[in-house]
Design an enzyme around this catalytic site. Sequence first.
Site, PDB file in Angstrom:
ATOM      1  N   ASP A   6     -39.232  15.572  28.482  1.00  0.00           N
ATOM      2  CA  ASP A   6     -39.584  16.993  28.488  1.00  0.00           C
ATOM      3  C   ASP A   6     -39.517  17.523  27.065  1.00  0.00           C
ATOM      4  O   ASP A   6     -38.919  16.902  26.185  1.00  0.00           O
ATOM      5  CB  ASP A   6     -38.611  17.787  29.375  1.00  0.00           C
ATOM      6  CG  ASP A   6     -39.001  19.257  29.468  1.00  0.00           C
ATOM      7  OD1 ASP A   6     -40.072  19.544  30.040  1.00  0.00           O
ATOM      8  OD2 ASP A   6     -38.279  20.120  28.947  1.00  0.00           O
ATOM      9  N   SER A   7     -40.103  18.694  26.864  1.00  0.00           N
ATOM     10  CA  SER A   7     -40.050  19.314  25.542  1.00  0.00           C
ATOM     11  C   SER A   7     -38.626  19.714  25.164  1.00  0.00           C
ATOM     12  O   SER A   7     -38.347  19.930  23.988  1.00  0.00           O
ATOM     13  CB  SER A   7     -40.949  20.559  25.518  1.00  0.00           C
ATOM     14  OG  SER A   7     -40.513  21.484  26.486  1.00  0.00           O
ATOM     15  N   CYS A  69     -42.483  17.624  31.804  1.00  0.00           N
ATOM     16  CA  CYS A  69     -42.965  18.851  31.163  1.00  0.00           C
ATOM     17  C   CYS A  69     -44.375  19.188  31.666  1.00  0.00           C
ATOM     18  O   CYS A  69     -45.300  18.371  31.538  1.00  0.00           O
ATOM     19  CB  CYS A  69     -42.986  18.635  29.652  1.00  0.00           C
ATOM     20  SG  CYS A  69     -43.645  20.010  28.721  1.00  0.00           S
ATOM     21  N   GLU A 151     -33.809  30.197  27.829  1.00  0.00           N
ATOM     22  CA  GLU A 151     -33.067  29.504  26.757  1.00  0.00           C
ATOM     23  C   GLU A 151     -31.887  30.362  26.305  1.00  0.00           C
ATOM     24  O   GLU A 151     -30.835  29.865  25.952  1.00  0.00           O
ATOM     25  CB  GLU A 151     -33.982  29.245  25.555  1.00  0.00           C
ATOM     26  CG  GLU A 151     -35.135  28.325  25.843  1.00  0.00           C
ATOM     27  CD  GLU A 151     -34.901  26.879  25.428  1.00  0.00           C
ATOM     28  OE1 GLU A 151     -34.184  26.648  24.451  1.00  0.00           O
ATOM     29  OE2 GLU A 151     -35.458  25.992  26.098  1.00  0.00           O
ATOM     30  N   CYS A 181     -43.768  25.740  34.933  1.00  0.00           N
ATOM     31  CA  CYS A 181     -43.032  25.486  33.694  1.00  0.00           C
ATOM     32  C   CYS A 181     -41.618  25.138  34.129  1.00  0.00           C
ATOM     33  O   CYS A 181     -41.051  25.795  35.024  1.00  0.00           O
ATOM     34  CB  CYS A 181     -43.045  26.724  32.804  1.00  0.00           C
ATOM     35  SG  CYS A 181     -41.874  26.633  31.425  1.00  0.00           S
ATOM     36  N   HIS A 183     -38.774  25.627  33.045  1.00  0.00           N
ATOM     37  CA  HIS A 183     -37.696  26.623  32.909  1.00  0.00           C
ATOM     38  C   HIS A 183     -37.642  27.584  34.102  1.00  0.00           C
ATOM     39  O   HIS A 183     -36.615  28.207  34.340  1.00  0.00           O
ATOM     40  CB  HIS A 183     -37.920  27.477  31.658  1.00  0.00           C
ATOM     41  CG  HIS A 183     -37.540  26.806  30.380  1.00  0.00           C
ATOM     42  ND1 HIS A 183     -38.136  25.653  29.938  1.00  0.00           N
ATOM     43  CD2 HIS A 183     -36.616  27.139  29.435  1.00  0.00           C
ATOM     44  CE1 HIS A 183     -37.611  25.311  28.771  1.00  0.00           C
ATOM     45  NE2 HIS A 183     -36.691  26.184  28.442  1.00  0.00           N
TER      46      HIS A 183
HETATM   47  N1  DGL Z   1     -41.128  22.231  29.380  1.00  0.00           N
HETATM   48  C1  DGL Z   1     -42.227  23.127  29.188  1.00  0.00           C
HETATM   49  C2  DGL Z   1     -43.139  23.143  30.396  1.00  0.00           C
HETATM   50  O1  DGL Z   1     -42.745  22.790  31.482  1.00  0.00           O
HETATM   51  C3  DGL Z   1     -41.799  24.546  28.918  1.00  0.00           C
HETATM   52  C4  DGL Z   1     -41.082  24.846  27.646  1.00  0.00           C
HETATM   53  C5  DGL Z   1     -41.885  24.720  26.366  1.00  0.00           C
HETATM   54  O2  DGL Z   1     -42.753  25.562  26.111  1.00  0.00           O
HETATM   55  O3  DGL Z   1     -41.588  23.783  25.667  1.00  0.00           O
HETATM   56  O4  DGL Z   1     -44.275  23.510  30.279  1.00  0.00           O
END
Ligand code: DGL
Length: 280
Positions: A6-7, A69, A151, A181, A183
Amino acid sequence: MIGVYDSGFGGLTVLRHLVGALPGRDFLYLGDNGRAPYGGRDAHTLLDFAEQCVEHLFEAGCGLVVVACHTVSCVALRHLQRRYGYPGSGRRVLGVTIPAAEAAVALTRGRIGVLATERTVRSRTFVAELAKLGHHDTVQRAAPLLAPLVEEAWEATELARGACARYLRDLEGASVIILGCTHYPLLREALEAGTGAALLDPGPAVAERLRAWLSRHPDFDAPGEGRLQLHCTGDLAHFTASAARFYGGPLPAPRHVVEAGSTLARLVLDGTPEGQVVRG
Ligand code: DGL
C-alpha cells in the site's frame, strides 16, 4: 509468504481482513509511507513506485503480492500483472478493484457511488469494471481531504463529519457507496452521519477472494506459521505510532526500507492517461 502493498497506512485496513481470513499464512506488508499520499500523483510516477515496491516484496520471498492500495490497483494493476505475474513466472499480483466492484453489484441494482482519491476517480477503472459487470449507473467523487484527516487521527471530529457530508452531497442517489480508498473504513461513522446509502468496505470481499484464489492456486503460497512482518519507507517512529490504529490491533515492530537508488522515470508520455496504464 503473501506480500501486501500500500502507499502507506491505509492497506492495514485491508490486511486485517486478509489475516482474519487466512490465519495460518505468513504476510509481509510494505507501506510506502515515505512517498505517500499517492492519490494526487500522476500515473507514470505511480507505475515507477509500484514497480519498486512489488519488486521489493518479490525479492523478500513473496510469491504473491496483493496490491491493497486502490489508487495503484486502479492505475497500475494490469501493468504489474504483465510485468511480473505472467504465466510461467511463478509470481502473481492481485488487486482490490474487481472484488470491490463485484461486492457492490451483489448489493444493489441501483446507483453505485465511488468515493476515492483523485487519481482513482480520474482513472475511471471502477466505472469500467462495474460496466463489465453490467452496471452502468455509477457516480464518482474524489475526496482528497479525507485521507489526510484520517492520518491526523481526526476521523471522529466535526471537521471530518463536515468534509464527509460535503463530498457525499455529490454522490446523492447512490444506494451503495464503495469506500474506494483504504483510509475510508476508519471514517465509517463520519460518513454514515452524512448519507443513508450503504457503505461498502471492500476489505472483507478482497479477503474472501484471496482465500478462494489460494485454494485454486496452491502453488503460489504455502500455509505458514501465521507470521506478520511490516516494512515501511519514511519515518519509522511515525509508522510505529500510528499503524495499530489502522490495523485495529497490536502489530510487530516494523523494519525500515531506505529509499536508496530511486531513479527518475525514463519514459514519460504526453497527456493524462485514463484507466489502466501499461508500458513496455
Ligand atoms: N492507499 C491509498 C488508496 O487506497 C490512499 C492514500 C494515498 O493517497 O496514498 O487509494
